[in-house]
Structure formats: C-alpha cells, structure tokens
Design a protein around this motif. Structure first.
Motif, short mmCIF file in Angstrom:
data_model
loop_
_atom_site.label_atom_id
_atom_site.label_comp_id
_atom_site.label_asym_id
_atom_site.label_seq_id
_atom_site.Cartn_x
_atom_site.Cartn_y
_atom_site.Cartn_z
N CYS A 92 -5.71 47.57 -8.89
CA CYS A 92 -5.12 46.28 -9.25
C CYS A 92 -3.69 46.20 -8.71
O CYS A 92 -2.86 47.08 -9.00
N VAL A 93 -3.40 45.19 -7.93
CA VAL A 93 -2.06 45.04 -7.36
C VAL A 93 -1.06 44.74 -8.47
O VAL A 93 -1.22 43.78 -9.22
N LEU A 94 -0.06 45.60 -8.59
CA LEU A 94 0.94 45.41 -9.64
C LEU A 94 1.83 44.21 -9.34
O LEU A 94 2.06 43.87 -8.17
N ASN A 95 2.32 43.61 -10.38
CA ASN A 95 3.17 42.45 -10.26
C ASN A 95 4.44 42.79 -9.48
O ASN A 95 5.04 43.85 -9.68
N LYS A 96 4.87 41.91 -8.60
CA LYS A 96 6.06 42.15 -7.79
C LYS A 96 7.28 42.34 -8.70
O LYS A 96 7.54 41.54 -9.58
N GLY A 97 8.00 43.43 -8.48
CA GLY A 97 9.20 43.71 -9.25
C GLY A 97 8.96 44.44 -10.55
O GLY A 97 9.92 44.82 -11.25
N GLU A 98 7.69 44.68 -10.91
CA GLU A 98 7.39 45.28 -12.21
C GLU A 98 7.82 46.75 -12.30
O GLU A 98 8.46 47.17 -13.27
N ILE A 99 7.47 47.54 -11.28
CA ILE A 99 7.83 48.96 -11.33
C ILE A 99 9.35 49.17 -11.29
O ILE A 99 9.88 49.94 -12.11
N PRO A 100 10.09 48.49 -10.40
CA PRO A 100 11.55 48.64 -10.43
C PRO A 100 12.15 48.24 -11.78
O PRO A 100 13.11 48.86 -12.25
N THR B 182 -2.64 46.48 -20.08
CA THR B 182 -2.13 46.15 -21.41
C THR B 182 -0.89 46.97 -21.73
O THR B 182 -0.76 48.11 -21.29
N SER B 183 0.02 46.37 -22.50
CA SER B 183 1.24 47.06 -22.96
C SER B 183 1.13 47.28 -24.47
O SER B 183 0.96 46.33 -25.23
N TYR B 184 1.23 48.55 -24.88
CA TYR B 184 1.18 48.91 -26.30
C TYR B 184 2.57 49.37 -26.74
O TYR B 184 3.11 50.34 -26.18
N TYR B 185 3.14 48.70 -27.73
CA TYR B 185 4.45 49.06 -28.25
C TYR B 185 4.25 49.77 -29.58
O TYR B 185 3.76 49.18 -30.55
N LEU B 186 4.61 51.05 -29.62
CA LEU B 186 4.36 51.90 -30.79
C LEU B 186 5.68 52.44 -31.34
O LEU B 186 6.58 52.77 -30.56
N ASP B 187 5.78 52.56 -32.66
CA ASP B 187 6.98 53.17 -33.21
C ASP B 187 6.88 54.69 -33.14
O ASP B 187 5.89 55.24 -32.64
N GLU B 188 7.89 55.39 -33.64
CA GLU B 188 7.93 56.85 -33.50
C GLU B 188 6.83 57.56 -34.29
O GLU B 188 6.56 58.74 -34.07
N LYS C 172 7.87 61.70 -30.45
CA LYS C 172 8.76 61.48 -31.61
C LYS C 172 9.83 60.41 -31.35
O LYS C 172 10.96 60.49 -31.84
N LYS C 173 9.49 59.44 -30.55
CA LYS C 173 10.33 58.27 -30.28
C LYS C 173 9.41 57.06 -30.19
O LYS C 173 8.20 57.21 -29.99
N PRO C 174 9.95 55.86 -30.31
CA PRO C 174 9.13 54.68 -30.01
C PRO C 174 8.60 54.78 -28.58
O PRO C 174 9.25 55.36 -27.71
N ILE C 175 7.42 54.23 -28.37
CA ILE C 175 6.73 54.37 -27.08
C ILE C 175 6.29 53.02 -26.54
O ILE C 175 5.77 52.19 -27.28
N LEU C 176 6.49 52.83 -25.25
CA LEU C 176 5.80 51.76 -24.52
C LEU C 176 4.71 52.46 -23.72
O LEU C 176 5.01 53.23 -22.81
N LEU C 177 3.46 52.22 -24.09
CA LEU C 177 2.33 52.77 -23.36
C LEU C 177 1.78 51.65 -22.48
O LEU C 177 1.21 50.67 -22.97
N GLN C 178 1.99 51.78 -21.18
CA GLN C 178 1.61 50.74 -20.22
C GLN C 178 0.42 51.21 -19.40
O GLN C 178 0.48 52.25 -18.76
N THR C 179 -0.67 50.44 -19.42
CA THR C 179 -1.87 50.86 -18.70
C THR C 179 -2.10 50.02 -17.45
O THR C 179 -1.85 48.81 -17.44
N GLY D 199 -2.23 41.79 -20.08
CA GLY D 199 -2.00 41.20 -18.77
C GLY D 199 -0.62 41.51 -18.23
O GLY D 199 0.19 42.19 -18.86
N ALA D 200 -0.35 41.00 -17.05
CA ALA D 200 0.95 41.22 -16.41
C ALA D 200 2.04 40.51 -17.21
O ALA D 200 1.81 39.43 -17.75
N PRO D 201 3.24 41.10 -17.29
CA PRO D 201 4.32 40.47 -18.05
C PRO D 201 4.75 39.13 -17.47
O PRO D 201 5.16 38.22 -18.20
#
Length: 242
Positions: A111-119, A183-189, A99-106, A199-201
C-alpha cells in the motif's frame, strides 16, 4: 426516486446497531476489565454488515460514523493484548515492556503510504521520544517490510507480522482482518485503548509540495498524540489523589 421502504429499513438497522452498542457499552461499564479482542469479537459482525452496506452505497460519512460509534462506545477503555512483535532489527518487542503511551501504526508494504507521512512520524518520534513510543507494524514477511523500514528513524521501532507465521495468527486476525490493515492505535502506558483512527491520516495529492504534505500529516498525528499524553497525565493525577 428515494425508496422510502429501503431507507426506513436502513435507519432501523443503524438505530438497532447503536442501541446494541449503547446497551453493551453500559454493561461493559458494569463488568470487570474487558480485553480489546473480546470487545472486537462481540461487535465486529454487526458493524461489518452495516458498514459494508454504507460503503457499497458510497456513503463514506455514514461508514465513518459507524466506525467511530464502535470505537468510542466499545473499544476505548478496553485492555489491548500484550502482543509480542518481531522487530526488523532483530529480536522481539513485547508491548508491556515499553511502559509508555504507544502509537501503534499498521501498514502493508504493497500500500502506497501517504505523501509526507513517514517524515512527519519521524519528526514526532524525535519530539516525543521521552514521553511515548511509536511502533510501526507491517503486515508482511520480513523481507518486504525491511525494504521500507530504513525510511523510519531510530526512535521508531519497526516490526512485522504475517499470517504465514504461526505465532502471528492472533495479532493478524484481530488487527489486520477485523479492524483493517491501515490503522492507528493510541494506547496508554497500561495498554488501555485511548483512541483508534482508521485509514490514512490525510489525503495529500502527489502534486502537494513535500513540506506542506509533511505539515498536514504532522498536525493530524500531533493532535492525537497530544490528546493521548494529556489523557495519560490526567489518569496519573487521578490515581495520585486517591
């Protein structure tokens, strides 16, 4: 030497794709609410044919253009499926319960994550914890995903899904194989698609100082999250005036 005949065919194919997208997008605006999955099924075959051709030629810019065209004209505004995801911490998460906007990040664990992405995501999750929810989904079995889950803070819900689990067939087929595993999915509430980024940001070289790498990722994600919240607030104001 440029093959004019081949170039003309490529231009015609791209124009045809854009025309199909425009016409179906117009029809979509006249129809009742369409789901994300239906929109993907109706457009993904043609998109894949053209994008594969673009990437085979090394034309990354055109490949990105085709993806953005697909997203902006066909996927934005559709209703995302109310997936039930398995949480690393145990139990399940049904997207509609947030019940809030969501960033669904897959991601995928291999796959090696981009440096600095998790922090960067951890900082953003702390900043926006009252306003939105960040959900991370690994396309892995639980054990593989669990090895990375501890890097995310408690404000981020880490989940996993894999084709070897029968109940994950739908989410894996649509999000992992049709759109892409990173992929990054930006969803409203209300689970309406606001934006999709593939892809990586950011591409931060290994030699990039960690503080700089975090800032680069933070700024890119923050811009998209701010836009998500702005559009969500605008929609609420519109509804309140009617």
């Amino acid at each position: 030497m440029v093959n004019l005949k081949r170039l003309t065919i490529e231009m015609k194919n791209t124009l045809l794709f854009m025309t199909i997208i425009f016409i179906s997008g117009y029809a979509f605006a006249q129809e009742p609410e369409k789901t994300f999955t239906v929109a993907v099924k109706q457009n993904i075959k043609r998109y894949n044919a053209l994008s594969n051709r673009a990437y085979e030629k090394g034309d990354v810019e055109h490949g990105q253009f085709l993806f953005d065209t697909l997203v902006n004209n066909q996927l934005v505004g559709t209703k995302f499926e109310d997936y039930t995801l398995k949480k690393i911490s145990g139990g399940k998460l049904k997207l509609s319960t947030i019940k809030k906007p969501i960033l669904l990040q897959t991601y995928s664990s291999w796959c090696v994550l981009n440096k600095g992405e998790i922090p960067a995501l951890n900082k953003l999750a702390r900043k926006y914890y009252k306003d939105l929810k960040i959900v991370v989904v690994f396309w892995d079995r639980k054990q593989a995903a669990k090895s990375l889950a501890s890097q995310f803070n408690s404000n981020i819900e880490v989940c996993y899904a894999n084709e070897n689990y029968k109940k994950d067939e739908s989410v894996v087929a649509t999000l992992k194989y049709a759109i892409g595993f990173l992929t990054s999915y930006y969803l409203d509430e209300n689970l309406k698609v606001v934006s999709i980024k593939k892809g990586a940001p950011a591409q931060t070289p290994k030699k990039t100082p960690i503080k700089e790498a975090i800032k680069v990722n933070y700024d890119i994600y923050n811009e998209s999250l701010s836009d998500l919240l702005l559009k969500s607030d605008s929609r609420k104001e519109t509804l309140a005036t009617h």
